[in-house]
Design a protein around this motif. Structure first.
Motif, PDB file in Angstrom:
ATOM      1  N   GLU A  96       0.565  -0.954   0.025  1.00  0.00           N
ATOM      2  CA  GLU A  96      -1.000  -0.164  -0.153  1.00  0.00           C
ATOM      3  C   GLU A  96       0.492   0.926  -0.638  1.00  0.00           C
ATOM      4  O   GLU A  96       0.771   2.092   0.324  1.00  0.00           O
ATOM      5  N   ALA A  97       2.382   1.127  -0.431  1.00  0.00           N
ATOM      6  CA  ALA A  97       3.288   2.540  -0.486  1.00  0.00           C
ATOM      7  C   ALA A  97       2.752   2.907  -1.312  1.00  0.00           C
ATOM      8  O   ALA A  97       3.346   3.360  -2.253  1.00  0.00           O
ATOM      9  N   THR A  98       1.952   4.182  -1.771  1.00  0.00           N
ATOM     10  CA  THR A  98       1.537   5.008  -2.551  1.00  0.00           C
ATOM     11  C   THR A  98       1.607   6.350  -2.330  1.00  0.00           C
ATOM     12  O   THR A  98       1.713   7.078  -3.088  1.00  0.00           O
ATOM     13  N   THR A  99       2.083   6.745  -1.496  1.00  0.00           N
ATOM     14  CA  THR A  99       2.221   7.821  -1.254  1.00  0.00           C
ATOM     15  C   THR A  99       3.646   8.262  -0.758  1.00  0.00           C
ATOM     16  O   THR A  99       3.998   7.296  -0.063  1.00  0.00           O
ATOM     17  N   PRO A 100       4.571   9.003  -0.037  1.00  0.00           N
ATOM     18  CA  PRO A 100       5.706   9.102   0.249  1.00  0.00           C
ATOM     19  C   PRO A 100       5.319   8.754   1.701  1.00  0.00           C
ATOM     20  O   PRO A 100       4.661   9.917   2.649  1.00  0.00           O
ATOM     21  N   THR A 101       6.943   8.014   2.181  1.00  0.00           N
ATOM     22  CA  THR A 101       6.693   6.957   3.583  1.00  0.00           C
ATOM     23  C   THR A 101       6.422   8.208   4.525  1.00  0.00           C
ATOM     24  O   THR A 101       5.805   8.475   5.305  1.00  0.00           O
ATOM     25  N   ALA A 102       7.022   8.897   4.289  1.00  0.00           N
ATOM     26  CA  ALA A 102       7.562  10.978   5.194  1.00  0.00           C
ATOM     27  C   ALA A 102       6.177  11.131   4.870  1.00  0.00           C
ATOM     28  O   ALA A 102       5.719  11.917   6.365  1.00  0.00           O
TER      29      ALA A 102
END
Length: 107
Positions: free
Chosen positions: A67-73
């Motif tokens: 589900e990593a679709t947006t920057p993690t930070a």
């Protein structure tokens, strides 16, 4: 399963996230992590938030990768109570942070 991110790095983010004047530093620190560390950091936060049980850490990690679709930070810094979630996640996973905290306080 044990998180593949150093406890010291997680504690560093906890301390930065607690300090409003250091939020940008926390964002930069998270951005500098590798993809595996970022996924583990998200999984620890989810366990701490109660979205996953400690025994379901592998599932939390798989979900963090998929589900990593947006920057993690951006995702983590937008999470209410990030520092508390990370702290609770480490505790739920039975990870001793005392040495990492002492290193941080000794600065």
């Amino acid at each position: 399963m044990t998180p593949e991110i150093s406890t010291r790095k997680v504690v560093h983010i906890i301390f930065q996230a607690r300090n409003p004047s250091r939020k940008n530093e926390a964002r930069q620190f998270i951005d500098a992590l590798n993809d595996d560390e970022k996924a583990h950091l998200v999984a620890v936060a989810w366990v701490g938030r109660g979205a996953f049980e400690p025994e379901d850490y592998a599932e939390a990690l798989a979900t963090a990768y998929s589900e990593a679709t947006t920057p993690t930070a951006d995702y983590l810094m937008g999470m209410p109570h990030l520092s508390e979630n990370l702290e609770a996640g480490l505790e739920a996973l039975d990870i001793d942070v005392s040495d990492a905290e002492e290193d941080f306080y000794d600065r």
